[in-house]
Design a protein around this motif. Structure first.
Motif, PDB file in Angstrom:
ATOM      1  N   UNK A  38      12.456 -10.500  -6.334  1.00  0.00           N
ATOM      2  CA  UNK A  38      12.961 -11.694  -6.812  1.00  0.00           C
ATOM      3  C   UNK A  38      12.973 -12.883  -6.084  1.00  0.00           C
ATOM      4  N   UNK A  39      11.729 -13.170  -5.429  1.00  0.00           N
ATOM      5  CA  UNK A  39      11.507 -14.349  -4.650  1.00  0.00           C
ATOM      6  C   UNK A  39      11.512 -15.377  -5.509  1.00  0.00           C
ATOM      7  N   UNK A  40      11.973 -16.557  -4.954  1.00  0.00           N
ATOM      8  CA  UNK A  40      11.651 -17.992  -5.544  1.00  0.00           C
ATOM      9  C   UNK A  40      10.852 -18.737  -4.518  1.00  0.00           C
ATOM     10  N   UNK A  41       9.717 -19.051  -5.089  1.00  0.00           N
ATOM     11  CA  UNK A  41       8.930 -20.122  -4.235  1.00  0.00           C
ATOM     12  C   UNK A  41       8.610 -21.389  -5.096  1.00  0.00           C
ATOM     13  N   UNK A  42       8.792 -22.402  -4.006  1.00  0.00           N
ATOM     14  CA  UNK A  42       8.745 -23.813  -4.447  1.00  0.00           C
ATOM     15  C   UNK A  42       7.876 -24.635  -3.585  1.00  0.00           C
ATOM     16  N   UNK A  43       7.517 -25.775  -4.269  1.00  0.00           N
ATOM     17  CA  UNK A  43       6.824 -26.711  -3.567  1.00  0.00           C
ATOM     18  C   UNK A  43       7.404 -28.371  -3.734  1.00  0.00           C
ATOM     19  N   UNK A  44       6.992 -29.048  -2.995  1.00  0.00           N
ATOM     20  CA  UNK A  44       7.811 -30.321  -3.264  1.00  0.00           C
ATOM     21  C   UNK A  44       9.138 -30.600  -2.894  1.00  0.00           C
ATOM     22  N   UNK A  45       9.483 -29.967  -2.035  1.00  0.00           N
ATOM     23  CA  UNK A  45      11.120 -30.125  -1.514  1.00  0.00           C
ATOM     24  C   UNK A  45      11.058 -30.633  -0.196  1.00  0.00           C
ATOM     25  N   UNK A  46      11.244 -31.991  -0.028  1.00  0.00           N
ATOM     26  CA  UNK A  46      11.506 -32.412   1.692  1.00  0.00           C
ATOM     27  C   UNK A  46      12.601 -31.615   2.157  1.00  0.00           C
TER      28      UNK A  46
END
Ligand SMILES: [Zn+2]
Lengths: 395, 437, 51
Positions: free
Chosen positions: A359-367
């Protein structure tokens, strides 16, 4: 008291007309700014990661109405994974959360999993003002291209949406008696009812979102006075406590700011960190960042104080050990508080993903914290003039 | 910054003094102080002059709902009074208990306590039952000066009594403490202090009226008035409140103003004599005008004081007082702040005080209860002296205001000591809160 | 808007009428004229749903 006042009352009709005109002028001069504030739309740009924008009433029709029904920004990754809900403006006079989630809405791209973001959970409160407390109506955050204007809201929904208040507010369903004001406080009306008082309908719809979408973790972003014992912390019930503790330790070690864990009290009802945990499978976290502006012993309630958190009285009280957070000449700048909300949120998501990899959440573009302290929140806001019209939302 | 805020504060005080000197009413003097503070603040752009009308108008709102409660409650009780209900009860008390002086006094005390306990306003007690109770007390052979003193102290206790205590409600809302646990925490001290007060002033019979003469001195109850007709409107009122408590999720939220309105309509319907409702309502609003206007101007003053930093500076000054000195000075700070600001004082001083007390391990709920029996004393102090002035008016006492105030010294002292001890020993008194839950 | 909230606007309107009536009838006290107007401002703004 009302002894005759012969000279001045010689021409009562004339006096009445003059006074009536005078007061009508005051009513208009004071009423128009309040009306404009209530109807002002903050301009948000849906960033590249936003896949859909819906209404919270899609989960429970009871809260339909433009001043109670918040937008939900959905950021869905290409790869399925865990789901997180972020809520800001539960208390609309604690704006660091709103500033943080707006950075997410405008910049973050989700690769795996889904983010649901409600920037103004208590829409009515964000369009209300705190009578007697002399807040500014708006505040501006400088950006690389100009500025973004935010409404300064308040803690409680407006009586224009929720009137009258009860003699005492009886919490549903636990029957605990709370202050009459709390019927308008979206951090006392959890888990709510589909047909209860307006703010119970709001929290009920958010509960429905979490239950229907099987949301794994939920964040409720707040600010608290430096003289309030529960400040600068993550409030978590038992079932979220382990992740919260790991996150607090990690941000302290890796990013260098304090945020301790406070257990969610068992017998204080209606709070998100209590009821979301008890009435759904979601793990709740309530984040508090200090907000000196809300403290009682401060100088004038200016936009400057709201943004830099510098106050001579608080500084003096810090020397007398009367505050619950470290405080020095540098105050508590908004960018630092937004940074703490961002980094703590991201760290909790990371810890959750580590614990449950499917159930991992992976994101980019968050300072993160350091980025915000260095660049300021405004650096991350998009210019609506350069955005496609269908990406612009008025909140 | 302290200097600038201090200058604004001085300006406000000066405006108030000038207005009072020019024989303007208390309400207009407070308004003058608020406007002066706003203009002073505008010099420093805290807040900017363009924002001033908004601040003044926004400041009129904090007590809007309280004003609705005052208005509807007073109209309701005026109807009950006009229909002869209050006279009926007072006559009954004298007839039944004239020879059992203690019981008669206690019944009269309860009659004063009820309207204030229900509305949170001692003034409602005085406006609606003050006159007949004053008559009854005089019929019991109590001189006017003492009658005024009884009315003032007991009406103040009525305002502090549960279920509705507006100071406690303001503090709870401002400190995020639930408004629960006050029933015995406030109820017991109020009853003890009320009993002490009325016995201290009333036990000794100083006039020479016998029972028949006393009853003759009281206005008659209209023919056709009976216990049932007196009770009906109160049954409606309590019925709505209790329905909300018993079936909170099945009944809608009525709110006090609507509950009082429903009770008023009932009182009108069951009255044995024809009531001129519109005339009565209009006269009631006229009598209430200074009180309603006080709520307005105090809100404005509060808004301006906060926007300019004056409020912050004052609450800072209170918080830095050393603890023991602070406890002692509560005896002065609390009533004086109430005398100047009425309910605004609870918000300006009370909220930081409670946070501070909470942080040093005192029990917040009991401390709030302790403070909120001190606040009503301030309603006898100028400039506002709302309850004191009403007490003198209702009892028709003809002496100077100070001679009336001096009369209250012993209950004043006892209440002050009780309130302070409740704050200091709040942790030990926490059982009262548990009983009340 | 539910029925109870509508009743609150009715109560407010009623108070506005009573205060307005008193204002028009007042012949003696300039003080009471000003106080009446002060009290009317928030009630009127509530009726207009401004605040
Ligand atoms: Zn909050």
């Amino acid at each position: 008291m009302s002894a005759p006042e012969p000279e001045i009352m010689a021409h009562p009709a004339r006096l009445k007309a003059v006074l009536a005109v005078l007061f009508a002028a005051l009513t208009v001069a004071g009423g128009v700014p309040l009306f404009k504030h209530r109807h002002y739309g903050m301009t948000f740009v849906a960033g590249p990661g936003v896949t859909k924008v819906i209404k919270l009433s899609d989960y429970s029709p009871g809260l339909k109405g433009s001043f109670t029904d918040p937008d939900v920004f959905i950021l869905e990754g290409a790869e399925p994974g865990g789901k997180a809900l972020l809520m800001a403006d539960t208390h609309a006079n604690e704006p660091a959360g709103l500033l943080a989630v707006l950075i997410m809405i405008e910049n973050t791209v989700v690769e795996k999993g889904t983010l649901y973001i409600i920037p103004t959970l208590n829409v009515s409160g964000s369009r209300n003002t705190k009578a007697g407390d002399g807040y500014p109506l708006y505040f501006d955050i400088p950006t690389d291209w100009g500025k973004v204007r935010f409404r300064m809201g308040t803690r409680d929904a407006s009586p224009l949406e929720s009137w009258p208040d009860p003699d005492v507010y009886i919490h549903y369903p636990e029957k605990q008696m709370l202050s009459y004001l709390d019927v308008r406080n979206t951090n006392r009306t959890w888990p709510g009812r589909p047909d209860g008082p307006p703010m119970e309908r709001v929290t009920y719809a958010a509960m429905e979102l979490m239950r229907k979408e099987k949301v794994d973790i939920a964040f409720d972003l707040h600010g608290a006075e430096t003289m309030f014992p529960v400040t600068n912390c993550i409030v978590a019930p038992q079932k979220s406590a382990k992740i919260a503790t790991l996150a607090a330790m990690t941000v302290k070690a890796m990013e260098g700011y304090d945020s301790h864990v406070e257990p969610s009290p068992q017998n204080f009802r209606g709070l998100s960190h209590r009821e979301i945990g008890d009435y759904s499978d979601t793990l709740p976290f309530l984040l508090e960042a200090p907000i000196p502006f809300l403290d009682q012993p401060t100088g004038p309630k200016t936009v400057k104080l709201l943004l830099d958190g510098k106050d001579p009285f608080l500084l003096s009280l810090a020397g007398k050990k009367k505050l619950f957070v470290a405080y020095d000449e540098k105050g508590w700048p908004m960018d630092k508080r937004v940074g703490q909300h961002m980094s703590t949120t991201l760290e909790i998501i990371r810890q959750f993903s580590k614990k449950t990899p499917d159930k991992a959440i992976r994101l980019t573009g968050a300072p993160k914290y350091a980025d915000l302290v260095r660049d300021g929140a405004g650096h991350y806001y998009r210019d609506p003039a350069k955005a496609a019209p269908d990406r612009i939302h008025y909140e | 910054m302290t200097l600038q805020i201090g200058a604004i504060l001085l300006l406000m005080v000066a405006a108030y003094a000038v207005a009072s000197f020019k024989k303007l009413s208390v309400e207009l003097s407070i308004l003058a102080a608020a406007v002066a503070g706003g203009l002073g603040g505008a010099f420093l752009k805290t807040p900017p002059i363009a924002e001033l009308p908004r601040h003044l108008v926004e400041g009129m709102f904090p007590y809007l709902d309280v004003m609705l409660v005052f208005s509807t409650a007073t109209i309701f009780m005026a109807l009950v009074n006009e229909s002869g209900g209050v006279n009926y009860v007072v006559r009954g008390a004298i007839r039944l208990f004239y020879n059992v002086r203690v019981v008669a006094l206690l019944v009269l005390m309860i009659i004063i306590l009820i309207p204030g306990a229900l509305t949170g306003a001692g003034s409602v007690s005085l406006l609606v039952v003050g006159a007949p109770v004053a008559l009854a007390l005089k019929a019991l052979g109590i001189p006017e000066r003492k009658v005024a003193a009884i009315l003032f102290i007991v009406a103040g206790l009525a305002a502090a009594a549960p279920p509705v205590n507006i100071w406690a409600m303001i503090l709870c809302a401002g400190t995020a403490i639930p408004y629960v646990g006050f029933t015995y925490t406030l109820g017991i001290p109020v009853l003890i202090l009320g009993t002490f007060t009325i016995l201290w002033f009333g036990l000794k019979k100083e006039g020479g009226m016998d029972k028949a003469a006393a009853l003759a001195a009281l206005p008659p109850a209209p023919p056709g008035m009976n216990g049932w007709r007196v009770l009906m409107p109160f049954l409606v009122f309590f019925g709505l409140i209790i329905a909300n408590r018993i079936w909170p999720f099945a009944t809608p939220i009525f709110g006090l103003p609507l509950e009082f309105t429903a009770a008023a309509l009932t009182a009108w319907l069951v009255s044995p004599k024809r009531l001129h409702v519109l005339k009565l309502a209009r006269e009631t609003m006229q009598r209430l005008l200074p009180l309603l206007a006080t709520m307005i101007v105090v809100g404005m003053l509060q808004q301006i004081m906060t926007a300019t930093g004056v409020r912050g500076m004052i609450s800072y000054s209170v918080i830095i007082i050393p603890l023991v000195l602070l406890f002692i000075s509560l005896a002065v700070i609390i009533p004086v702040s109430e005398g100047v600001l009425t309910y605004g004082a609870a918000a300006i001083l009370g909220i930081p005080l409670i946070w501070f007390f909470d942080s040093i391990g005192l029990h917040a709920t009991v401390a709030i209860a302790g403070l909120s029996i001190l606040w009503p004393l301030g309603d006898g102090l100028p400039p506002t002296a709302l309850i004191g002035r009403l007490s003198v008016m209702v009892s028709e006492y003809k002496g100077t205001y100070w001679s009336f105030l001096r009369q209250t010294w012993l209950p004043w002292l006892v209440i002050t000591i009780t309130g302070i001890l409740m704050v200091v020993y709040s942790a030990k008194l926490a059982f009262l809160v548990r009983w009340s839950m | 808007m539910n029925i109870i909230m509508i009743l609150y606007y009715v109560i407010t309107a009623g108070l506005v009428l009573l205060l307005g009536w008193n204002f028009l009838r007042e012949r003696k006290s300039a003080n009471d004229l000003i106080l009446g107007l002060l009290v009317l401002v928030p009630l009127v703004l509530r009726l207009l749903r401004v605040k």
